[in-house]
Design a protein around this motif. Structure first.
Motif, PDB file in Angstrom:
ATOM      1  N   ASP A  13      -2.669   4.960 -11.145  1.00  0.00           N
ATOM      2  CA  ASP A  13      -3.334   3.682 -10.933  1.00  0.00           C
ATOM      3  C   ASP A  13      -2.285   2.588 -10.894  1.00  0.00           C
ATOM      4  N   ASN A  14      -1.629   2.474  -9.781  1.00  0.00           N
ATOM      5  CA  ASN A  14      -0.582   1.468  -9.632  1.00  0.00           C
ATOM      6  C   ASN A  14      -1.053   0.230  -8.879  1.00  0.00           C
ATOM      7  N   GLY A  15      -2.310   0.250  -8.483  1.00  0.00           N
ATOM      8  CA  GLY A  15      -2.802  -0.901  -7.732  1.00  0.00           C
ATOM      9  C   GLY A  15      -4.260  -0.695  -7.405  1.00  0.00           C
ATOM     10  N   ASP A  16      -4.799  -1.567  -6.593  1.00  0.00           N
ATOM     11  CA  ASP A  16      -6.207  -1.466  -6.238  1.00  0.00           C
ATOM     12  C   ASP A  16      -6.460  -0.429  -5.148  1.00  0.00           C
ATOM     13  N   ASN A  17      -5.499  -0.251  -4.295  1.00  0.00           N
ATOM     14  CA  ASN A  17      -5.672   0.686  -3.183  1.00  0.00           C
ATOM     15  C   ASN A  17      -4.377   1.471  -3.053  1.00  0.00           C
ATOM     16  N   GLU A  18      -4.424   2.725  -3.420  1.00  0.00           N
ATOM     17  CA  GLU A  18      -3.199   3.511  -3.454  1.00  0.00           C
ATOM     18  C   GLU A  18      -3.425   4.859  -2.772  1.00  0.00           C
ATOM     19  N   SER A  19      -2.443   5.267  -1.996  1.00  0.00           N
ATOM     20  CA  SER A  19      -2.508   6.574  -1.352  1.00  0.00           C
ATOM     21  C   SER A  19      -1.131   7.216  -1.403  1.00  0.00           C
ATOM     22  N   VAL A  20      -1.137   8.538  -1.345  1.00  0.00           N
ATOM     23  CA  VAL A  20       0.117   9.280  -1.438  1.00  0.00           C
ATOM     24  C   VAL A  20       0.899   9.140  -0.142  1.00  0.00           C
ATOM     25  N   SER A  21       2.169   8.785  -0.276  1.00  0.00           N
ATOM     26  CA  SER A  21       3.047   8.753   0.886  1.00  0.00           C
ATOM     27  C   SER A  21       3.957   9.984   0.908  1.00  0.00           C
ATOM     28  N   GLN A  22       4.538  10.311  -0.226  1.00  0.00           N
ATOM     29  CA  GLN A  22       5.385  11.493  -0.319  1.00  0.00           C
ATOM     30  C   GLN A  22       5.170  12.147  -1.685  1.00  0.00           C
ATOM     31  N   PHE A  23       5.127  13.455  -1.696  1.00  0.00           N
ATOM     32  CA  PHE A  23       4.986  14.231  -2.936  1.00  0.00           C
ATOM     33  C   PHE A  23       6.232  15.081  -3.071  1.00  0.00           C
ATOM     34  N   LEU A  24       6.904  14.935  -4.206  1.00  0.00           N
ATOM     35  CA  LEU A  24       8.159  15.647  -4.414  1.00  0.00           C
ATOM     36  C   LEU A  24       8.090  16.456  -5.699  1.00  0.00           C
ATOM     37  N   TYR A  25       8.720  17.598  -5.670  1.00  0.00           N
ATOM     38  CA  TYR A  25       8.848  18.400  -6.891  1.00  0.00           C
ATOM     39  C   TYR A  25      10.327  18.682  -7.091  1.00  0.00           C
ATOM     40  N   GLU A  26      10.889  18.159  -8.177  1.00  0.00           N
ATOM     41  CA  GLU A  26      12.313  18.357  -8.435  1.00  0.00           C
ATOM     42  C   GLU A  26      12.533  18.474  -9.928  1.00  0.00           C
ATOM     43  N   ASP A  27      13.345  19.430 -10.333  1.00  0.00           N
ATOM     44  CA  ASP A  27      13.735  19.567 -11.745  1.00  0.00           C
ATOM     45  C   ASP A  27      12.525  19.585 -12.662  1.00  0.00           C
ATOM     46  N   HIS A  28      11.506  20.346 -12.277  1.00  0.00           N
ATOM     47  CA  HIS A  28      10.282  20.493 -13.088  1.00  0.00           C
ATOM     48  C   HIS A  28       9.556  19.173 -13.285  1.00  0.00           C
ATOM     49  N   LEU A  29       9.745  18.259 -12.385  1.00  0.00           N
ATOM     50  CA  LEU A  29       9.030  16.991 -12.433  1.00  0.00           C
ATOM     51  C   LEU A  29       8.325  16.776 -11.102  1.00  0.00           C
ATOM     52  N   ILE A  30       7.165  16.158 -11.198  1.00  0.00           N
ATOM     53  CA  ILE A  30       6.438  15.774  -9.990  1.00  0.00           C
ATOM     54  C   ILE A  30       6.680  14.295  -9.761  1.00  0.00           C
ATOM     55  N   LYS A  31       7.084  13.952  -8.571  1.00  0.00           N
ATOM     56  CA  LYS A  31       7.351  12.550  -8.230  1.00  0.00           C
ATOM     57  C   LYS A  31       6.474  12.180  -7.043  1.00  0.00           C
ATOM     58  N   VAL A  32       5.719  11.130  -7.216  1.00  0.00           N
ATOM     59  CA  VAL A  32       4.812  10.692  -6.154  1.00  0.00           C
ATOM     60  C   VAL A  32       5.256   9.308  -5.682  1.00  0.00           C
ATOM     61  N   ILE A  33       5.557   9.233  -4.405  1.00  0.00           N
ATOM     62  CA  ILE A  33       5.846   7.940  -3.775  1.00  0.00           C
ATOM     63  C   ILE A  33       4.574   7.521  -3.056  1.00  0.00           C
ATOM     64  N   SER A  34       4.121   6.335  -3.336  1.00  0.00           N
ATOM     65  CA  SER A  34       2.811   5.946  -2.841  1.00  0.00           C
ATOM     66  C   SER A  34       2.847   4.590  -2.159  1.00  0.00           C
ATOM     67  N   LYS A  35       1.828   4.421  -1.319  1.00  0.00           N
ATOM     68  CA  LYS A  35       1.606   3.121  -0.685  1.00  0.00           C
ATOM     69  C   LYS A  35       0.582   2.402  -1.553  1.00  0.00           C
ATOM     70  N   VAL A  36       0.954   1.253  -2.039  1.00  0.00           N
ATOM     71  CA  VAL A  36       0.101   0.520  -2.980  1.00  0.00           C
ATOM     72  C   VAL A  36      -0.309  -0.794  -2.348  1.00  0.00           C
ATOM     73  N   ASP A  37      -1.620  -0.949  -2.233  1.00  0.00           N
ATOM     74  CA  ASP A  37      -2.147  -2.205  -1.684  1.00  0.00           C
ATOM     75  C   ASP A  37      -1.507  -2.531  -0.349  1.00  0.00           C
ATOM     76  N   PHE A  38      -1.272  -1.515   0.419  1.00  0.00           N
ATOM     77  CA  PHE A  38      -0.821  -1.571   1.826  1.00  0.00           C
ATOM     78  C   PHE A  38       0.624  -1.998   2.011  1.00  0.00           C
ATOM     79  N   LYS A  39       1.229  -2.668   1.051  1.00  0.00           N
ATOM     80  CA  LYS A  39       2.596  -3.105   1.307  1.00  0.00           C
ATOM     81  C   LYS A  39       3.555  -2.857   0.159  1.00  0.00           C
TER      82      LYS A  39
END
Lengths: 559, 200
Positions: free
Chosen positions: A305-331
């Motif tokens: 929950d990083n904003g009002d409107n968020e969608s996944v842009s990139q999903f990464l798995y590295e070093d036993h961690l999940i990293k999600v890069i997201s588009k938040v509130d369109f910009k």
């Protein structure tokens, strides 16, 4: 290692067992079905052999005139001429004349260029250049064979299709670099570990079992191995989405409903499968991350929950961690790190106003962080290891006078290497309307009769597609991101252009091309398939381009 | 891999039948079974040494069979059918390697349901210990020459190079193997003895 020992070790290949014959033949036979009109086999010719060195009749005539023409002082001139010509020939083919006397130089030159290969000195010279210790005179055939092999390895002129004119091309590329101040890091606003939706699993599975729809539309497949694969699919009968694990042959191993998730996507996270999607609440469009085991057990669900409107842009798995890069509130650009228990360890929201609507086609590892390539754009962001966006760069096709160029560019790949960024662009002519592939479609429309199945790397349809695309490789400084050099390749079929790095640090830039055009009367569709390498360029770390360009032409013989 | 007299003709007939789109009484593509019997093992091993793993090699075998069905009508009679088929296999294998080595922006490749290295892999350990030092194109020429016993002419036709270039590449590959395994390079006499015998 003797040949016999090599042969002995190669006998291990006998242990390679063939897959079941019936299975192989059954699958292959799908490609030969009845009802498709075939062309008469076109008159393909064998590839022309490399031409032998062509004598210049004029040179012969001139030589004769000089040798037998004016007497006296012309003899010295003749000697200079013959020696010069022979030397030029040796230089052209990279041959060392070491060990040859001055008068032998001309004789060997003539022996080669006339195709006789009769002189012992010719064979000795060729062996010497090839690093073979001469052990006796060679026959004419042996010497000629060596000469053919020597020519084969000579660097050839770069063919048409690659331009290396950094200043001309870079001049047309407008480069802007924006440095971002330190971003605001949001704390976690809302995190829920309990299930974000609670499907009635048994009822859902029963509904799926009773589903009359077949086949389901595949959406995202991942985790393919030799035997199993996963897929999120929509069942039109139940109107729900499910995560499936299939055995090869579409045998369902298990399924799990994920029906409330929109834009459900599938990712591999180590030995687990992750599903991401968004649910729309009254106020929020949040990202949900669900982690499944290979046995179909839901391990955990977490809401970002990083904003009002968020969608996944990139999903990464590295070093036993999940990293999600997201588009938040369109910009804004979100970055969330989760551990394999679903706990959010770290998150950042980068607020920026440079780009009105951010979407990323890929995240490239770069200096412990990432390069985020904008989707269908000529720009990218730099994100550091903490998820903070630090830089923004844009390389647009702007002319020196500020006017837009006549080409459309978009970044498709970036390779950080050799303290450089090798940025690969897809380049097409700018069109008022339509798509780059339209000329190929026009060609099809102009064809009165559908040709059936056409096979050729150079048929009109394939060439029309290839000529619509070019590949631009921009080499930039990895610290300042400023362009340093540029290369352009023509006829670069977009999905087949690739960029990679050799173990010696050189960059390999390949352009493949389809070589099969298949028409299906059932779907009335053309399919371009198969790949042949047309050009493979190797760019050394110092920026020079290797002259050896390998051209593979599909399979079989093509005229 | 013994290539028996008459196998070339059988293979050529199979390719011609495929090219004409003929079918057997059972409705199967005519020539496929013969093609498989004659060339499947050769294709599989050629693909294995290029791709380096069994799964990819099997995929290449499948893809090669499909490509041959599509391209069989391009085969020219009275040329070298075995070299023709190997050319298809070779390019299919190189394609597979290229796709596999494409740099991933996201590491989504995990050992997902992939079998752990088994005892079966152990039988290839000595082989790969030898071949690992070679590039794929060097591995393939060594295997074509010493395992499939192709002549230099057939190798040249398969690789689309001259006979001399094929000889040179083969020799370089052997020199590399010898150098890596601590044996001096072959002398000119050894090279020419082998090459001259082949050319005759």
């Amino acid at each position: 290692m003797k040949e016999n020992e090599i042969k002995t070790r190669l006998q291990a290949l006998d242990g390679l067992t063939l897959p079941p014959k019936s299975q192989m033949l059954r699958r292959a036979a799908v490609y030969q079905s009845s009802g498709i009109t075939r062309l008469d086999p076109p008159a393909y010719t064998l590839p022309k052999p490399r031409p032998a060195f062509v004598r210049s009749p004029l040179a012969v005539i001139i030589t004769l005139l000089i040798l037998f023409g004016i007497a006296g002082g012309t003899i010295l001139g003749a000697d200079l001429y013959t020696y010069g010509k022979a030397s030029a020939f040796f230089e052209e083919y990279g041959l060392s004349a070491e060990g040859l006397k001055r008068d032998e130089l001309w004789d060997v030159y003539r022996d080669i260029t006339t195709g006789k290969f009769e002189l012992p000195a010719t064979g000795q010279m060729l062996q010497s250049n090839m690093g073979i210790t001469p052990s006796g005179p060679l026959s004419a055939g042996e010497a000629e064979s060596l000469w053919e092999g020597w020519k084969e390895d000579q660097p050839s002129d770069p063919p048409e299709g690659i331009l290396s004119s950094p200043h001309d091309i870079v001049r047309h590329i407008s480069f802007t670099h924006t440095r971002f101040p330190e971003q605001i890091a949001n704390t976690v606003r809302y995190q829920m570990r309990t299930p974000c939706f609670e499907p009635n699993i048994e009822a859902e599975k029963a509904a799926l079992a009773a589903s009359a729809s077949n086949p389901m539309l595949p959406q995202w497949d991942a985790g393919k191995s030799a035997e199993f694969y996963y897929s999120v699919r929509y069942d039109s009968y139940t109107g729900r989405q499910y995560l499936f694990k299939f055995k090869k042959g579409e045998t369902v191993i298990w399924s799990y409903p994920v029906g409330d998730l929109q834009m459900a996507r599938l990712h591999v996270a180590g030995e687990y499968i992750a599903v991401t999607g968004s649910t729309e609440g009254a106020q929020h469009k949040d990202i949900h991350v669900l982690l499944f085991s290979q046995d179909g057990e839901l391990c955990w669900q977490t809401v970002l929950d990083n904003g009002d409107n968020e969608s996944v842009s990139q999903f990464l798995y590295e070093d036993h961690l999940i990293k999600v890069i997201s588009k938040v509130d369109f910009k804004n650009i979100g970055y969330t790190v989760l551990d394999m228990e679903g706990n959010i360890l770290h998150n950042v929201v980068n607020q920026q106003d440079v780009v009105p609507n951010v979407s990323f086609s890929s995240a490239i590892p770069f200096k412990s962080g990432y390069i985020l390539i904008s989707y269908m754009g000529t720009d990218f962001f730099i994100m550091d290891k903490n998820g903070t966006v630090t830089d923004y760069c844009d390389y647009s096709d702007e002319q020196a006078n500020g006017d837009a160029g006549d080409e459309d560019l978009r970044i498709v790949d970036i390779l950080p290497a050799n303290n450089r960024l090798y940025i690969r662009f897809e380049v097409t002519d700018k069109r008022e309307h339509g798509r780059p592939i339209d000329p190929a479609l026009d060609l099809i429309q102009e064809t009165d009769t559908f040709p059936g199945i056409a096979f050729s790397p150079y048929n009109d349809i394939i060439m029309a597609v290839r000529k619509a695309y070019r590949s631009l490789l921009l080499v930039c400084d990895a610290d300042t991101f400023e362009p340093i050099a540029a290369y352009q390749m023509n006829d670069a079929y977009p999905s087949s252009v690739d960029l990679s790095q050799n173990s010696d640090g050189s960059i390999v830039w390949t352009s493949g091309a389809p070589y099969v055009t298949t028409y299906s009367p059932y779907t009335s569709a053309y399919t371009l398939s198969g790949t042949s390498y047309d050009y493979v360029y190797t760019i050394r770390p110092d920026g020079t381009v290797e002259d050896n360009v390998y051209v593979y032409i599909g399979s079989g013989y093509f005229g | 891999m013994a290539w028996k007299p008459g196998d070339s003709k059988r293979l050529e007939r199979a390719l011609m039948a495929l090219g004409r789109g003929e079918r057997t009484k059972d409705g199967e593509p005519a020539g496929m079974s013969e093609l498989y019997d004659l060339m499947a093992q050769t294709i599989l091993t050629a693909a294995y040494v290029i791709t380096g793993n069994r799964e990819d090699a099997e995929d290449v075998l499948q893809d090669t069979l499909m490509e041959i069905i599509l391209d069989a009508h391009l085969y020219r009679p009275r040329t070298n059918p075995r070299a023709w088929v190997l050319t298809v296999a070779r390019h299919t294998a190189l394609d597979a390697v290229r796709k596999r080595n494409r740099r991933a922006t996201v590491s989504e490749e995990a050992a997902f349901d992939m079998p752990a290295p088994s005892d079966a892999e152990g039988e290839f350990a000595a082989l790969w210990d030898m071949l690992a030092v070679l590039k794929p194109e060097e591995r393939e020429i060594v295997v074509l020459r010493l395992y499939h016993c192709l002549s230099y002419i057939e190798i040249a036709e398969t690789l689309h190079v001259s006979v001399a270039a094929a000889q040179k590449r083969y020799q370089r590959a052997l020199d590399k193997l010898r150098e890596y395994h601590g044996v001096p390079k072959s002398t000119s006499a050894e090279k020419q003895k082998g090459d001259r015998h082949e050319r005759e």
